[in-house]
Write a protein that holds these residues in place. Structure first.
Motif, PDB file in Angstrom:
ATOM      1  N   ARG A 123       0.973  -1.278   0.002  1.00 29.37           N
ATOM      2  CA  ARG A 123       0.101   0.016  -0.021  1.00 29.37           C
ATOM      3  C   ARG A 123       0.580   1.239  -0.085  1.00 29.37           C
ATOM      4  O   ARG A 123       0.389   2.221  -0.101  1.00 29.37           O
TER       5      ARG A 123
ATOM      6  N   PRO B 261      -3.119   1.445 -14.053  1.00 33.41           N
ATOM      7  CA  PRO B 261      -4.331   0.449 -14.195  1.00 33.41           C
ATOM      8  C   PRO B 261      -4.357  -0.172 -15.349  1.00 33.41           C
ATOM      9  O   PRO B 261      -5.046  -0.832 -15.753  1.00 33.41           O
TER      10      PRO B 261
ATOM     11  N   CYS C  52     -10.055  -4.983  -9.880  1.00 28.71           N
ATOM     12  CA  CYS C  52     -10.535  -5.196  -8.723  1.00 28.71           C
ATOM     13  C   CYS C  52      -9.641  -5.650  -7.678  1.00 28.71           C
ATOM     14  O   CYS C  52      -9.897  -5.291  -6.281  1.00 28.71           O
TER      15      CYS C  52
ATOM     16  N   ILE D 153      -7.318  -3.174  -6.437  1.00 28.55           N
ATOM     17  CA  ILE D 153      -7.922  -2.284  -5.621  1.00 28.55           C
ATOM     18  C   ILE D 153      -8.146  -2.715  -4.312  1.00 28.55           C
ATOM     19  O   ILE D 153      -7.966  -1.804  -3.167  1.00 28.55           O
ATOM     20  N   GLU D 154      -8.665  -3.941  -4.211  1.00 29.37           N
ATOM     21  CA  GLU D 154      -8.845  -4.706  -2.932  1.00 29.37           C
ATOM     22  C   GLU D 154      -7.453  -4.691  -1.812  1.00 29.37           C
ATOM     23  O   GLU D 154      -7.723  -4.534  -0.666  1.00 29.37           O
TER      24      GLU D 154
ATOM     25  N   GLY E 269      -6.379  -0.261  -2.200  1.00 32.00           N
ATOM     26  CA  GLY E 269      -7.237   0.945  -2.431  1.00 32.00           C
ATOM     27  C   GLY E 269      -7.153   1.727  -3.503  1.00 32.00           C
ATOM     28  O   GLY E 269      -6.303   1.744  -4.485  1.00 32.00           O
ATOM     29  N   THR E 270      -8.022   2.446  -3.870  1.00 32.99           N
ATOM     30  CA  THR E 270      -8.319   3.350  -4.793  1.00 32.99           C
ATOM     31  C   THR E 270      -7.382   4.530  -4.834  1.00 32.99           C
ATOM     32  O   THR E 270      -7.042   5.272  -5.910  1.00 32.99           O
TER      33      THR E 270
ATOM     34  N   LEU F 152      -3.621   4.454  -7.164  1.00 32.23           N
ATOM     35  CA  LEU F 152      -3.816   4.085  -8.626  1.00 32.23           C
ATOM     36  C   LEU F 152      -3.760   5.483  -9.288  1.00 32.23           C
ATOM     37  O   LEU F 152      -4.624   6.443  -8.986  1.00 32.23           O
TER      38      LEU F 152
ATOM     39  N   LEU G 297     -16.265  -1.653 -10.864  1.00 27.68           N
ATOM     40  CA  LEU G 297     -15.285  -0.930 -10.232  1.00 27.68           C
ATOM     41  C   LEU G 297     -15.925   0.415  -9.480  1.00 27.68           C
ATOM     42  O   LEU G 297     -17.184   0.732  -9.585  1.00 27.68           O
TER      43      LEU G 297
ATOM     44  N   LEU H 166     -14.358   6.473  -9.622  1.00 28.37           N
ATOM     45  CA  LEU H 166     -12.863   6.004  -9.914  1.00 28.37           C
ATOM     46  C   LEU H 166     -12.315   6.862 -11.164  1.00 28.37           C
ATOM     47  O   LEU H 166     -11.104   6.961 -10.795  1.00 28.37           O
TER      48      LEU H 166
ATOM     49  N   VAL I 270      -8.520   8.613 -10.424  1.00 26.77           N
ATOM     50  CA  VAL I 270      -7.364   8.026 -10.980  1.00 26.77           C
ATOM     51  C   VAL I 270      -6.493   9.023 -12.127  1.00 26.77           C
ATOM     52  O   VAL I 270      -5.540   9.049 -12.106  1.00 26.77           O
TER      53      VAL I 270
ATOM     54  N   ASN J  43      -5.579  11.470  -7.928  1.00 28.11           N
ATOM     55  CA  ASN J  43      -4.254  10.733  -7.587  1.00 28.11           C
ATOM     56  C   ASN J  43      -3.002  11.167  -8.246  1.00 28.11           C
ATOM     57  O   ASN J  43      -1.789  11.239  -7.309  1.00 28.11           O
TER      58      ASN J  43
END
Length: 345
Positions: free
Chosen positions: A270, A276, A285, A288-289, A292-293, A296, A318, A322, A326, A330
């Motif tokens: 993390r 992506p 997915c 992201i799990e 986290g979002t 990205l 998703l 997002l 992204v 971010n």
């Protein structure tokens, strides 16, 4: 020497994974005259909108003019609403096989060329330099030069022919990158010469190699020793999500491994930023799990892939919102604290 200062662009998408191919220079011409393994751009007599990239005397790919003409590139991307791009070398320019002295000279020449190219364009471009990782003593020294040139970080291959990046010989490199606050963009590489088609080789190798490299940095304690390292991984980190659970299993089963991994593997994952580029919403997915979002950032591999990565981000599987996160939010967080970034008052 102090270089250009990059001003974060106006609101809009910022693409952090794009590549540039320098046109022929006298330095590259001299190198390729004695060793054809050096990647070079060859203009074509029949067309002026494309050129060929030749590696080891073999056509690797044909690239559009926007790969080497930054004026045309800026016009094309600005027309699509993009606010900024981070330019990095085409990975074939890493040349980790090259003699150390020649590699260092080439890296310096590329870095100086790139620093000159990103000036202007209303702050649309910023850049990442390259270093000769085959010479672990010189590579850290070039990081300071990269910072003085005004480049925001460094792009590195996920492995070298002599050693993986988690080898202790690269500790000084990571220490210096962390100290300077430079962004370290780790790009997947691998030998594709044994494949009938080089591009098929990148499909087979890239996800595995980047995942292996990231897992190695976690398993061998590089990320534990360098908590402030600003690391960006290409191609969605490849197979890293499949390795984290096993790393944690080993950590629980073999207590000595906790010396290099004091915290669970997911904690280190993390700390990494990811593009992506996984080409499948189900795979995204999983990433992201894991992280986290908010880890990205937009990366398109422009101009080498004829896809818009934002289309994948709109998949109904998703999380909502997002796309904007992204594409804009971010990347700005990632680049905000980079040396050479000028913040508006």
């Amino acid at each position: 020497m102090s270089g250009p200062v990059w001003a974060p662009p106006e609101p809009g998408a910022v693409d952090v994974h794009t590549h540039v191919v320098p046109p022929a220079t006298s330095f590259v011409e001299r190198l390729t005259a004695t060793d054809p393994r050096w990647a070079r751009l060859v203009r074509r007599a029949d067309r002026d909108d494309v050129a060929d990239v030749v590696v080891a005397g073999r056509l690797f790919r044909t690239v559009r003019r926007v790969a080497y003409d930054l004026d045309q590139r800026h016009a094309e991307q600005a027309a699509r609403g993009l606010a900024g791009q981070v330019l990095s070398a085409m990975p074939e320019l890493f040349a980790t096989w090259a003699p150390a002295a020649e590699a260092a000279d080439y890296c310096r020449a590329f870095n100086e060329w790139l620093a000159e190219q990103v000036v202007g364009y209303d702050g649309f471009y910023c850049g990442l330099g390259i270093v000769p990782l085959q010479d672990p003593a010189v590579a850290p020294e070039l990081l300071a030069e990269i910072g003085r040139l005004g480049l925001l970080g460094v792009e590195i291959p996920c492995a070298t022919p002599d050693a993986p990046l988690h080898d202790r010989r690269f500790d000084e490199f990571f220490t210096e990158a962390e100290r300077l606050g430079l962004l370290v963009f780790m790009h997947s590489v691998g030998s594709v010469t044994e494949f009938d088609h080089a591009m098929a080789g990148t499909g087979a190798i890239f996800p595995a190699r980047i995942g292996e490299a990231l897992a190695g940095l976690i398993a061998n304690g590089v990320l534990a020793r360098h908590p402030g390292l600003r690391l960006l991984a290409s191609h969605g980190g490849g197979g890293l999500p499949a390795s984290v659970a096993r790393l944690d299993f080993v950590r629980g089963m073999a207590p000595p491994t906790r010396e290099s991994m004091p915290e669970p593997a997911a904690t280190y994952a993390r700390r990494i930023w990811f593009d992506p580029l996984v080409f499948d919403a189900a795979v995204l997915c999983l990433l992201i799990e894991l992280v986290g979002t908010d880890r990205l950032v937009l990366g398109s591999d422009y101009p080498f892939l004829p896809v818009d990565p934002a289309e994948l981000l709109r998949d109904p599987r998703l999380p909502d919102g997002l796309v904007d996160q992204v594409r804009s939010e971010n990347p700005r967080r990632l680049l905000a604290d980079a040396p050479g970034t000028k913040h508006e008052e």
